[in-house]
Design an enzyme around this catalytic site. Sequence first.
Site, PDB file in Angstrom:
ATOM      1  CB  THR A  14      -0.939   0.028   1.215  1.00 25.04           C
ATOM      2  OG1 THR A  14      -0.164   0.038   2.423  1.00 25.04           O
ATOM      3  CG2 THR A  14      -1.870  -1.183   1.208  1.00 25.04           C
ATOM      4  N   GLY A  15       0.405   2.293  -0.628  1.00 24.06           N
ATOM      5  CA  GLY A  15       1.232   3.495  -0.730  1.00 24.06           C
ATOM      6  C   GLY A  15       2.499   3.225  -1.507  1.00 24.06           C
ATOM      7  N   GLY A  16       2.348   2.555  -2.642  1.00 17.87           N
ATOM      8  CA  GLY A  16       3.518   2.085  -3.385  1.00 17.87           C
ATOM      9  C   GLY A  16       3.967   2.965  -4.530  1.00 17.87           C
ATOM     10  CB  THR A  17       2.608   5.956  -6.107  1.00 18.63           C
ATOM     11  OG1 THR A  17       2.349   6.798  -4.968  1.00 18.63           O
ATOM     12  CG2 THR A  17       1.360   5.163  -6.450  1.00 18.63           C
ATOM     13  N   GLY A  19       8.426   7.178  -2.604  1.00 18.47           N
ATOM     14  CA  GLY A  19       9.109   6.995  -1.335  1.00 18.47           C
ATOM     15  C   GLY A  19       9.432   5.561  -0.982  1.00 18.47           C
ATOM     16  N   GLY A  21       7.499   3.075  -0.238  1.00 12.40           N
ATOM     17  CA  GLY A  21       6.671   2.083  -0.907  1.00 12.40           C
ATOM     18  C   GLY A  21       7.172   1.761  -2.300  1.00 12.40           C
ATOM     19  CB  SER A 139       7.891   5.796  12.596  1.00 14.76           C
ATOM     20  OG  SER A 139       8.737   6.928  12.765  1.00 14.76           O
ATOM     21  CE1 TYR A 152       3.875   9.186  10.638  1.00 13.20           C
ATOM     22  CE2 TYR A 152       5.795   9.295  12.070  1.00 13.20           C
ATOM     23  CZ  TYR A 152       5.191   8.852  10.899  1.00 13.20           C
ATOM     24  OH  TYR A 152       5.896   8.068  10.013  1.00 13.20           O
TER      25      TYR A 152
END
Length: 257
Positions: A14-17, A19, A21, A139, A152
Amino acid sequence: MDAQVLQGRVALITGGTTGLGFGAAKRLIEHGAFVYITGRRQSALDAAASSLGTSVTAIQADASSKNDMLRVAETVRAAHGQLDIVFANAGGGHAMPLEELTEAQIDSELSINVKGVILTVQGLLPVLRDGASIVLNASITADMGLPGFAVYAATKAAVRSLARSWTTDLKGRNIRVNTISPGVVPTEGYSHEQKMSDEDIASYVARVTGEIPAGRVGTANDIADALVFLASDASSYIRGIDLVVDGGMTRVYAGKN
């Protein structure tokens, strides 16, 4: 590690577009996996898929939407039948003093960083094979008490807790669940989410490097290599851990230049 250690495996990020990911997708493909990436912006998905080549399928989906993740699971089932690897990477947040926190920011960070991880794993469970590997992106901020990052950091602490609970929830299927906690890894998020200029980023990197025993900040490849290990059979006896990939920043005092 064998260059094709993930040959024949099917992964979803997920969020692979961009950075971490995107870096993870690239590395998994290099090691032989077929990779599905998700993201919310079709233009970014198209660009990422074009760059990654033929061993990837991009799916527009919001990780914090149950219906979207169920649709992703059905897409995987139709094409490959099952998944071997899940990297729940989508997330985000930015610094904000306690006095200035808004309900919208709190809701947003809890939604993508916690709810999104839960719905991702829940939605994909039916297509995860027994013995699969789930890796959640946490993180080092969960340990550091950094000013302005309370929400966060709390979401990332929650992610670590989810991994430990799911380790026992899923032990009957021999599915292992672990987390990776990246350290300082400058990516597009520094400018997009933190609103840092190139000069701000360069100044921050120069300042923090002296606090890192490795003598440098991290790269997306550093995180991706840790993911390859946790996704592979080499980590088959590892469950419920948090793999800190920060060059020793939070574990060993390096002093300051």
